[in-house]
Scaffold this active site. Structure first.
Site, PDB file in Angstrom:
ATOM      1  N   HIS A 205       7.318  11.275  -7.232  1.00 11.58           N
ATOM      2  CA  HIS A 205       7.421  11.453  -5.782  1.00 11.58           C
ATOM      3  C   HIS A 205       7.840  10.203  -5.030  1.00 11.58           C
ATOM      4  CE1 HIS A 205       3.431   9.608  -5.891  1.00 11.58           C
ATOM      5  NE2 HIS A 205       3.673   9.253  -4.648  1.00 11.58           N
TER       6      HIS A 205
HETATM    7  C1  UD1 Z   1       2.893   8.933   0.745  1.00 15.53           C
HETATM    8  C2  UD1 Z   1       2.673   7.421   0.595  1.00 15.53           C
HETATM    9  C3  UD1 Z   1       2.665   7.053  -0.870  1.00 15.53           C
HETATM   10  C4  UD1 Z   1       1.677   7.878  -1.651  1.00 15.53           C
HETATM   11  C5  UD1 Z   1       1.954   9.354  -1.402  1.00 15.53           C
HETATM   12  C6  UD1 Z   1       0.940  10.221  -2.107  1.00 15.53           C
HETATM   13  C7  UD1 Z   1       3.607   6.047   2.423  1.00 15.53           C
HETATM   14  C8  UD1 Z   1       4.698   5.149   2.825  1.00 15.53           C
HETATM   15  N1  UD1 Z   1       3.760   6.666   1.240  1.00 15.53           N
HETATM   16  O1  UD1 Z   1       4.180   9.227   0.232  1.00 15.53           O
HETATM   17  O2  UD1 Z   1       2.296   5.683  -0.989  1.00 15.53           O
HETATM   18  O3  UD1 Z   1       1.795   7.587  -3.017  1.00 15.53           O
HETATM   19  O4  UD1 Z   1       1.889   9.599   0.005  1.00 15.53           O
HETATM   20  O5  UD1 Z   1       1.339  11.546  -2.168  1.00 15.53           O
HETATM   21  O6  UD1 Z   1       2.636   6.181   3.143  1.00 15.53           O
HETATM   22  N2  UD1 Z   1       5.826  16.289   3.164  1.00 15.53           N
HETATM   23  C9  UD1 Z   1       5.534  17.636   3.215  1.00 15.53           C
HETATM   24  N3  UD1 Z   1       4.229  18.016   3.401  1.00 15.53           N
HETATM   25  C10 UD1 Z   1       3.223  17.115   3.558  1.00 15.53           C
HETATM   26  C11 UD1 Z   1       3.539  15.749   3.536  1.00 15.53           C
HETATM   27  C12 UD1 Z   1       4.835  15.352   3.333  1.00 15.53           C
HETATM   28  O7  UD1 Z   1       6.403  18.493   3.076  1.00 15.53           O
HETATM   29  O8  UD1 Z   1       2.062  17.534   3.713  1.00 15.53           O
HETATM   30  C13 UD1 Z   1       7.221  15.877   2.899  1.00 15.53           C
HETATM   31  C14 UD1 Z   1       8.034  15.649   4.145  1.00 15.53           C
HETATM   32  O9  UD1 Z   1       9.344  16.009   3.877  1.00 15.53           O
HETATM   33  C15 UD1 Z   1       7.932  14.136   4.306  1.00 15.53           C
HETATM   34  C16 UD1 Z   1       7.947  13.678   2.873  1.00 15.53           C
HETATM   35  O10 UD1 Z   1       7.212  14.667   2.152  1.00 15.53           O
HETATM   36  O11 UD1 Z   1       8.975  13.613   5.062  1.00 15.53           O
HETATM   37  C17 UD1 Z   1       7.345  12.331   2.649  1.00 15.53           C
HETATM   38  O12 UD1 Z   1       5.998  12.299   3.152  1.00 15.53           O
HETATM   39  P1  UD1 Z   1       5.324  10.894   3.551  1.00 15.53           P
HETATM   40  O13 UD1 Z   1       3.941  11.131   4.006  1.00 15.53           O
HETATM   41  O14 UD1 Z   1       6.241  10.125   4.445  1.00 15.53           O
HETATM   42  O15 UD1 Z   1       5.315  10.085   2.206  1.00 15.53           O
HETATM   43  P2  UD1 Z   1       4.952  10.531   0.710  1.00 15.53           P
HETATM   44  O16 UD1 Z   1       6.204  10.582  -0.057  1.00 15.53           O
HETATM   45  O17 UD1 Z   1       4.057  11.704   0.693  1.00 15.53           O
END
Ligand code: UD1
Length: 356
Positions: A205
């Site tokens: 991820h």
């Molecule tokens: C975040 C953390 C990472 C951690 C990971 C655990 C940061 C910078 N990154 O990464 O360190 O290892 O969480 O999982 O804080 N999205 C959904 N549903 C959700 C959440 C996210 O669809 O409930 C999708 C969205 O498209 C979003 C993308 O995932 O833009 C990324 O989510 P984000 O919270 O920015 O970072 P993670 O990749 O989850």
């Protein structure tokens, strides 16, 4: 004594569970603030329900966005929460955008901040997590380090006086859940018609692996070419990026499915022939469960897993295949992640330091 814990992303909910339990046992008032960084039920609610945390006291509902937009929205919302609660400590967890936002907001309001899982370093300044953890450590008043290596990194950065070695709280919860699922077959075995030891378990991820199409294509091809089925527990980020890059996540040996709840994840890892991941937590969980791990990154913060032979870094498809089929590591008695009682030590340390 009153602690406000700020969490927002999946691994933080796992770390929160033993802390919440230890806080209640010690008679500490514990307020839980969920930033809303993760909002899908399988990335959020399921952890609160299954790990016995109950519902968060405050939910900021921030959601997804670029780093600046997401972190800024959290900062804007947290001032009022901290002002209302005026805790003895704000406790922040790990290295996500929720971590750095809460640390920054609290420090500016002159509220003491403690950082759980302090001192981890990848030394890769391209990673958002590395910015977050370095800034959080330097902003915090108390640094709760999980390992001796983390303690040493903090000393190198001049932060030894604020550092305490407490052990790793993920170990606390993992040992409990491992004992709960012992003997119960993983849901994956029935669902995919697989036997124990007949598959690899994968999670991918991180931005370094998902955002560049060539990189994600190479990783998917590496997993698809392995000698056993590979079950990819696909985080929404990798699903979204694969779709936009036109990359199939079910191809060859590779089968993508939705993420699992925590106990199911542990059961699935336990029954697997090996784990392939870029998750920090899962590298360590594999080690603690005695399952060989292959980490799809150029470095890891959990260097003990590599030194003890249970984890190997792999980046190309060839490296992934070679690492996954390597000889089984030697058993070890080493316990670099503590004794499963880190959360109690964290609460005692917060009580002690609040009295200083
Ligand atoms: C975040 C953390 C990472 C951690 C990971 C655990 C940061 C910078 N990154 O990464 O360190 O290892 O969480 O999982 O804080 N999205 C959904 N549903 C959700 C959440 C996210 O669809 O409930 C999708 C969205 O498209 C979003 C993308 O995932 O833009 C990324 O989510 P984000 O919270 O920015 O970072 P993670 O990749 O989850």
């Amino acid at each position: 004594m009153k602690i406000v814990s700020v969490v927002g992303a999946r691994p933080q909910f796992v770390k929160l569970a033993p802390i919440h339990k230890a806080a209640l046992a010690a008679g500490v008032e514990h307020v839980i603030v969920h930033t809303g960084q993760h909002y899908d039920p399988m990335l959020s609610d399921v952890f609160f329900e299954d790990l016995g945390i109950g519902a968060p006291d405050v939910h900021l509902g921030v959601g997804s966005g670029s780093h600046g937009v997401q972190t800024g929205a959290m900062l804007a919302a947290l001032d009022a929460v901290f002002d209302e609660h005026r805790p003895d400590w704000v406790l922040v967890y790990g290295d996500t955008n929720s971590t750095v936002a809460a640390a920054l907001s609290a420090v500016k309001m002159h509220i003491p901040v403690a950082h759980l899982e302090a001192g981890l370093r990848s030394f890769n300044r391209r990673m958002p997590e590395e910015h977050n953890r370095v800034m959080t450590d330097h902003a915090s008043d108390l640094l709760l380090a999980p390992t001796q290596v983390a303690v040493d990194h903090l000393a190198t950065e001049g932060l030894a006086a604020r550092t305490v070695l407490v052990g790793d709280v993920m170990t606390d919860v993992l040992f409990e859940v491992r004992d709960q699922v012992a003997g119960a077959p993983s849901v994956l075995l029935g669902e995919l018609g697989l036997g124990s030891g007949e598959y690899y378990l994968a999670t991918i991820h991180r931005a370094e692996n998902t955002d560049d199409p060539a990189r994600l294509r190479e990783v998917a091809a590496g997993l698809a070419g392995l000698d056993k089925p590979v079950v990819l527990l696909a985080h929404p980020r990798v699903v979204a990026k694969a779709a936009s890059h036109g990359i199939e996540l079910t191809q060859g040996s590779l089968v993508a499915r939705a993420p699992l709840a925590y106990a199911d994840l542990i059961a699935a890892a336990l029954s697997s022939a090996g784990v392939v991941t870029d998750s920090g937590g899962l590298q360590k969980e594999a080690f603690l469960l005695g399952v060989p791990c292959t980490t799809v990154r150029t470095e890891t913060e959990w260097v003990e897993t590599i030194q003890l032979g249970w984890n190997v870094l792999a980046n190309s498809a060839e490296e992934i295949a070679a690492a996954v089929t390597r000889p089984h590591p030697n058993e070890t008695d080493a316990a670099p992640y503590g004794d499963g009682h880190a959360a109690e030590r964290v609460i005692q340390e917060l009580i002690r330091a609040a009295g200083d």
